[in-house]
Design a protein around this motif. Structure first.
Motif, PDB file in Angstrom:
ATOM      1  N   GLN A 185       0.728  -1.325  -0.161  1.00 55.67           N
ATOM      2  CA  GLN A 185      -0.003  -0.107   0.078  1.00 55.67           C
ATOM      3  C   GLN A 185       0.696   1.408   0.042  1.00 55.67           C
ATOM      4  OE1 GLN A 185      -2.412  -0.648   3.437  1.00 55.67           O
ATOM      5  NE2 GLN A 185      -3.979  -1.858   2.214  1.00 55.67           N
ATOM      6  N   HIS A 186       2.114   0.980  -0.094  1.00 52.32           N
ATOM      7  CA  HIS A 186       3.163   2.154  -0.056  1.00 52.32           C
ATOM      8  C   HIS A 186       3.117   3.201   0.991  1.00 52.32           C
ATOM      9  CE1 HIS A 186       4.222   0.824  -4.124  1.00 52.32           C
ATOM     10  NE2 HIS A 186       3.136   0.870  -4.466  1.00 52.32           N
ATOM     11  N   GLN A 187       2.791   2.469   2.232  1.00 53.55           N
ATOM     12  CA  GLN A 187       2.714   3.052   3.411  1.00 53.55           C
ATOM     13  C   GLN A 187       3.841   2.749   4.459  1.00 53.55           C
ATOM     14  OE1 GLN A 187      -0.843   2.189   5.210  1.00 53.55           O
ATOM     15  NE2 GLN A 187      -2.243   3.096   3.419  1.00 53.55           N
ATOM     16  N   VAL A 188       4.451   3.779   5.318  1.00 51.66           N
ATOM     17  CA  VAL A 188       5.364   3.562   6.215  1.00 51.66           C
ATOM     18  C   VAL A 188       4.706   3.601   7.528  1.00 51.66           C
ATOM     19  CG1 VAL A 188       7.710   4.156   7.298  1.00 51.66           C
ATOM     20  CG2 VAL A 188       7.210   4.407   4.934  1.00 51.66           C
ATOM     21  N   LYS A 189       4.648   2.673   8.445  1.00 47.34           N
ATOM     22  CA  LYS A 189       3.984   2.447   9.825  1.00 47.34           C
ATOM     23  C   LYS A 189       5.137   2.503  10.820  1.00 47.34           C
ATOM     24  CE  LYS A 189      -0.449   0.761   7.855  1.00 47.34           C
ATOM     25  NZ  LYS A 189      -1.674  -0.234   7.846  1.00 47.34           N
ATOM     26  N   PRO A 190       4.555   3.057  12.013  1.00 44.04           N
ATOM     27  CA  PRO A 190       5.628   2.852  13.088  1.00 44.04           C
ATOM     28  C   PRO A 190       5.951   1.207  13.212  1.00 44.04           C
ATOM     29  CG  PRO A 190       3.630   4.220  13.435  1.00 44.04           C
ATOM     30  CD  PRO A 190       3.172   3.802  12.153  1.00 44.04           C
ATOM     31  N   GLY A 191       7.339   0.927  13.549  1.00 40.98           N
ATOM     32  CA  GLY A 191       7.716   0.027  13.932  1.00 40.98           C
ATOM     33  C   GLY A 191       8.530  -0.923  12.594  1.00 40.98           C
ATOM     34  N   ASN A 193      11.219  -0.920   9.878  1.00 36.58           N
ATOM     35  CA  ASN A 193      12.639  -0.681   9.838  1.00 36.58           C
ATOM     36  C   ASN A 193      13.029   0.004   8.330  1.00 36.58           C
ATOM     37  OD1 ASN A 193      13.024  -2.694   7.833  1.00 36.58           O
ATOM     38  ND2 ASN A 193      13.543  -4.080   9.224  1.00 36.58           N
ATOM     39  N   GLU A 194      14.144   0.417   8.095  1.00 37.26           N
ATOM     40  CA  GLU A 194      14.737   1.386   6.990  1.00 37.26           C
ATOM     41  C   GLU A 194      14.376   0.539   5.590  1.00 37.26           C
ATOM     42  OE1 GLU A 194      17.673   4.207   6.821  1.00 37.26           O
ATOM     43  OE2 GLU A 194      18.122   3.542   8.919  1.00 37.26           O
ATOM     44  N   THR A 195      14.714  -0.826   5.840  1.00 35.27           N
ATOM     45  CA  THR A 195      14.548  -1.690   4.554  1.00 35.27           C
ATOM     46  C   THR A 195      13.213  -1.643   4.196  1.00 35.27           C
ATOM     47  OG1 THR A 195      16.427  -3.142   4.941  1.00 35.27           O
ATOM     48  CG2 THR A 195      15.185  -3.906   3.473  1.00 35.27           C
ATOM     49  N   GLN A 196      12.264  -2.004   4.932  1.00 37.26           N
ATOM     50  CA  GLN A 196      10.838  -1.940   4.691  1.00 37.26           C
ATOM     51  C   GLN A 196      10.215  -0.558   4.333  1.00 37.26           C
ATOM     52  OE1 GLN A 196       9.685  -3.324   8.682  1.00 37.26           O
ATOM     53  NE2 GLN A 196      10.060  -5.775   8.401  1.00 37.26           N
ATOM     54  N   ALA A 197      10.651   0.463   4.686  1.00 32.95           N
ATOM     55  CA  ALA A 197      10.369   1.682   4.339  1.00 32.95           C
ATOM     56  C   ALA A 197      10.716   2.036   2.895  1.00 32.95           C
ATOM     57  CB  ALA A 197      10.976   2.823   5.487  1.00 32.95           C
ATOM     58  N   VAL A 198      11.911   1.447   2.498  1.00 33.47           N
ATOM     59  CA  VAL A 198      12.465   1.675   1.039  1.00 33.47           C
ATOM     60  C   VAL A 198      11.592   0.862   0.174  1.00 33.47           C
ATOM     61  CG1 VAL A 198      14.286   1.083  -0.331  1.00 33.47           C
ATOM     62  CG2 VAL A 198      14.733   2.407   1.757  1.00 33.47           C
ATOM     63  N   PHE A 199      11.201  -0.405   0.743  1.00 32.60           N
ATOM     64  CA  PHE A 199      10.322  -1.188  -0.178  1.00 32.60           C
ATOM     65  C   PHE A 199       8.942  -0.437  -0.213  1.00 32.60           C
ATOM     66  CE2 PHE A 199      11.779  -5.894  -0.174  1.00 32.60           C
ATOM     67  CZ  PHE A 199      13.001  -5.299  -0.260  1.00 32.60           C
ATOM     68  N   ALA A 200       8.488   0.213   0.806  1.00 32.32           N
ATOM     69  CA  ALA A 200       7.223   0.932   0.555  1.00 32.32           C
ATOM     70  C   ALA A 200       7.191   2.197  -0.207  1.00 32.32           C
ATOM     71  CB  ALA A 200       6.849   1.042   1.822  1.00 32.32           C
ATOM     72  N   VAL A 201       8.079   3.099   0.152  1.00 30.07           N
ATOM     73  CA  VAL A 201       8.237   4.461  -0.404  1.00 30.07           C
ATOM     74  C   VAL A 201       9.410   4.747  -1.125  1.00 30.07           C
ATOM     75  CG1 VAL A 201       6.493   5.273   1.163  1.00 30.07           C
ATOM     76  CG2 VAL A 201       9.013   5.574   1.590  1.00 30.07           C
ATOM     77  N   GLY A 202      10.295   3.800  -1.458  1.00 29.94           N
ATOM     78  CA  GLY A 202      11.226   4.154  -2.213  1.00 29.94           C
ATOM     79  C   GLY A 202      12.706   4.637  -1.357  1.00 29.94           C
ATOM     80  N   MET A 203      13.522   5.438  -2.361  1.00 28.74           N
ATOM     81  CA  MET A 203      14.831   5.927  -1.801  1.00 28.74           C
ATOM     82  C   MET A 203      14.510   7.325  -0.720  1.00 28.74           C
ATOM     83  SD  MET A 203      16.305   8.668  -4.747  1.00 28.74           S
ATOM     84  CE  MET A 203      17.089   9.338  -3.510  1.00 28.74           C
ATOM     85  N   TYR A 230      13.581   7.546  12.977  1.00 33.53           N
ATOM     86  CA  TYR A 230      13.822   6.065  13.361  1.00 33.53           C
ATOM     87  C   TYR A 230      14.469   6.149  14.978  1.00 33.53           C
ATOM     88  CZ  TYR A 230      13.047   4.659   8.473  1.00 33.53           C
ATOM     89  OH  TYR A 230      12.462   4.489   7.273  1.00 33.53           O
ATOM     90  N   HIS A 231      14.126   5.359  15.758  1.00 36.07           N
ATOM     91  CA  HIS A 231      14.657   5.389  17.004  1.00 36.07           C
ATOM     92  C   HIS A 231      15.134   3.455  17.308  1.00 36.07           C
ATOM     93  CE1 HIS A 231      12.189   8.716  19.065  1.00 36.07           C
ATOM     94  NE2 HIS A 231      13.289   9.052  18.395  1.00 36.07           N
ATOM     95  N   ASP A 232      16.291   3.413  17.209  1.00 34.67           N
ATOM     96  CA  ASP A 232      16.752   2.133  17.293  1.00 34.67           C
ATOM     97  C   ASP A 232      16.579   1.370  16.233  1.00 34.67           C
ATOM     98  OD1 ASP A 232      18.239   2.653  19.954  1.00 34.67           O
ATOM     99  OD2 ASP A 232      16.367   2.285  20.789  1.00 34.67           O
ATOM    100  N   GLY A 233      16.629   1.999  15.192  1.00 31.19           N
ATOM    101  CA  GLY A 233      16.157   1.152  13.538  1.00 31.19           C
ATOM    102  C   GLY A 233      14.810   0.918  13.513  1.00 31.19           C
ATOM    103  N   LYS A 234      14.149   1.378  14.240  1.00 27.77           N
ATOM    104  CA  LYS A 234      12.368   1.363  13.960  1.00 27.77           C
ATOM    105  C   LYS A 234      11.537   2.582  13.688  1.00 27.77           C
ATOM    106  CE  LYS A 234      12.243  -3.151  14.572  1.00 27.77           C
ATOM    107  NZ  LYS A 234      12.112  -4.104  13.482  1.00 27.77           N
ATOM    108  N   ALA A 235      10.746   2.891  12.724  1.00 27.61           N
ATOM    109  CA  ALA A 235       9.996   4.011  12.688  1.00 27.61           C
ATOM    110  C   ALA A 235       9.238   4.592  13.652  1.00 27.61           C
ATOM    111  CB  ALA A 235       9.251   3.691  11.367  1.00 27.61           C
ATOM    112  N   ALA A 236       9.510   5.449  14.427  1.00 22.09           N
ATOM    113  CA  ALA A 236       8.751   5.867  15.373  1.00 22.09           C
ATOM    114  C   ALA A 236       7.825   7.125  15.247  1.00 22.09           C
ATOM    115  CB  ALA A 236       9.679   6.294  16.610  1.00 22.09           C
ATOM    116  N   ASP A 237       8.235   7.871  14.297  1.00 18.83           N
ATOM    117  CA  ASP A 237       7.360   8.905  13.849  1.00 18.83           C
ATOM    118  C   ASP A 237       7.070   8.962  12.236  1.00 18.83           C
ATOM    119  OD1 ASP A 237       5.658  11.308  14.133  1.00 18.83           O
ATOM    120  OD2 ASP A 237       7.414  12.492  14.101  1.00 18.83           O
TER     121      ASP A 237
END
Length: 245
Positions: A185-191, A193-203, A230-237
């Motif tokens: 769904q091209h969404q970044v959600k709390p929790g 990680n960066e790899t998952q965020a790149v998969f969702a919304v790109g660079m 990111y806090h400790d590698g996880k999306a916080a905000d």
């Protein structure tokens, strides 16, 4: 009896053959070395007890080094590693011309691409540098994306940095269904990680001075910019990026 000119031609041919064999052997050695590095990385991770399963993922690579070896891209589908980074152009199959003056778009996050050919092309205004272009179809139209270049007989191929040659769903099968749903769904959600965020919304572009404990990354996201802390590698905000794309 052979003439001196014939002997010279034979010696030259033998030297060329020796050079080609040496180059091929060096490439095979490099490829096997890189494969061993991947295996050793996984072993070190296991021995160190890393808890993040992503660290154990070691995607296969093609290690192309010239036009012919880059045509390996036609032997399987590819998936884009970093969406919204790579520009592709319109391509005319009949004339085999790349329309460098017409940017057609950007490859999307983990977009599946079926490459049908790899060709050389020269952009307007350049004569010494030739682009290595991967040809693919999208919406029944042909396009070309640069995957390297040649200059002075030397090639620089970066397709291994651009594409996965294995389905990311298989590589990261340990991710939860909720994560994959957010990615699709091209969404970044709390929790996430960066790899998952790149998969969702790109660079993404990290802020200068970011640390491993806290990191702020800006994502152009195809014209819908986001900023993720990111806090400790996880999306916080996660919120829209007021700085724009």
């Amino acid at each position: 009896m052979l003439s001196p000119e014939a002997k010279q031609r034979i010696r030259l041919a033998l030297w060329v053959l020796l050079a080609l064999v040496t180059l091929r052997a060096a490439y095979i050695f490099y490829q096997r070395h890189q494969d061993r590095v991947g295996v050793e990385k996984q072993a070190r991770a296991r021995n160190a007890g890393y808890s993040n399963p992503d660290y154990y993922v070691s995607p296969k690579k093609l290690y192309p080094y010239d036009l012919k070896s880059t045509k390996q891209l036609t032997q399987q589908p590819e998936w884009v590693k970093e969406g919204y980074r790579y520009t592709y152009y319109s391509y005319e199959p009949a004339t085999k011309r790349v329309q460098f003056g017409h940017e057609a778009g950007l490859l999307g996050p983990i977009e599946k691409v079926v490459i049908t050919d790899v060709v050389m092309a020269t952009a307007p205004g350049t004569t010494q540098k030739h682009q290595v272009m991967a040809i693919f179809q999208k919406d029944d139209k042909s396009y070309a994306v640069p995957v390297g270049y040649e200059a002075g007989g030397e090639y620089k191929i970066y397709s291994d940095e651009m594409f996965y040659i294995e389905d990311p769903h298989a590589l990261y099968k340990h991710w939860s269904p909720d994560v994959w749903q957010a990615v699709e769904q091209h969404q970044v959600k709390p929790g996430m990680n960066e790899t998952q965020a790149v998969f969702a919304v790109g660079m993404g572009r990290p802020d200068a001075g970011s640390s491993s404990d806290e990191k702020t990354v800006h994502y152009p996201n195809g014209g819908k910019p986001l900023v993720v802390v990111y806090h400790d590698g996880k999306a916080a905000d996660v919120k829209p990026d007021s700085q724009g794309s």
